[in-house]
Design a protein around this motif. Sequence first.
Motif, PDB file in Angstrom:
ATOM      1  N   ASP A  21       0.820  -1.216   0.000  1.00 47.59           N
ATOM      2  CA  ASP A  21       0.000   0.000   0.000  1.00 47.59           C
ATOM      3  C   ASP A  21       0.852   1.264   0.000  1.00 47.59           C
ATOM      4  O   ASP A  21       0.388   2.331   0.379  1.00 47.59           O
ATOM      5  CB  ASP A  21      -0.962  -0.001   1.189  1.00 47.59           C
ATOM      6  N   SER A  22       2.108   1.128  -0.410  1.00 51.10           N
ATOM      7  CA  SER A  22       2.996   2.285  -0.455  1.00 51.10           C
ATOM      8  C   SER A  22       4.052   2.051  -1.528  1.00 51.10           C
ATOM      9  O   SER A  22       4.220   0.919  -1.995  1.00 51.10           O
ATOM     10  CB  SER A  22       3.679   2.480   0.905  1.00 51.10           C
ATOM     11  N   TYR A  70      -3.571   0.446  -3.161  1.00 50.92           N
ATOM     12  CA  TYR A  70      -3.013  -0.798  -2.637  1.00 50.92           C
ATOM     13  C   TYR A  70      -3.226  -1.908  -3.650  1.00 50.92           C
ATOM     14  O   TYR A  70      -4.019  -1.778  -4.579  1.00 50.92           O
ATOM     15  CB  TYR A  70      -3.569  -1.162  -1.259  1.00 50.92           C
TER      16      TYR A  70
END
Length: 138
Positions: A21-22, A70
Amino acid sequence: MNSTTISLTSAPPVPTVVRGDSPAGISRARQAARAFTDHLTPAPDPDMADTLVLVVSELVTNALRHGGGYYTLKLSAGPDTVSAAVSDPNPSHPRERAPDLNGGSGGFGWHMIRRLTDHLTITPSPGGGKTIHAHLPR
């Protein structure tokens, strides 16, 4: 006459699942794809392994950038193919756009993915979103 036999008697590789998610998840996905191909028996062609890592990187980057922030990556292999499936929460299909040759805003990824894969499908995910399935010849 010498002959070489490739045996696929070992158990098929267990699918690998990675979530992110990053932007750090992009590197994790690439590392997972490399580790996955490194453990396949018989070993895939090194160029195919590099191509899989590139396709995974582009799919995951697009999921983070355009797909809702994500992703879930699932890597699997069969006797003839290696597959990457990337799911994200956005049901919209990727769209092609002209690559930005001067401003650096992208536009290359989807074109590249389509050219590098042997077979590409997009399916709706049960809870919304989509999964992009990319298959490469082993």
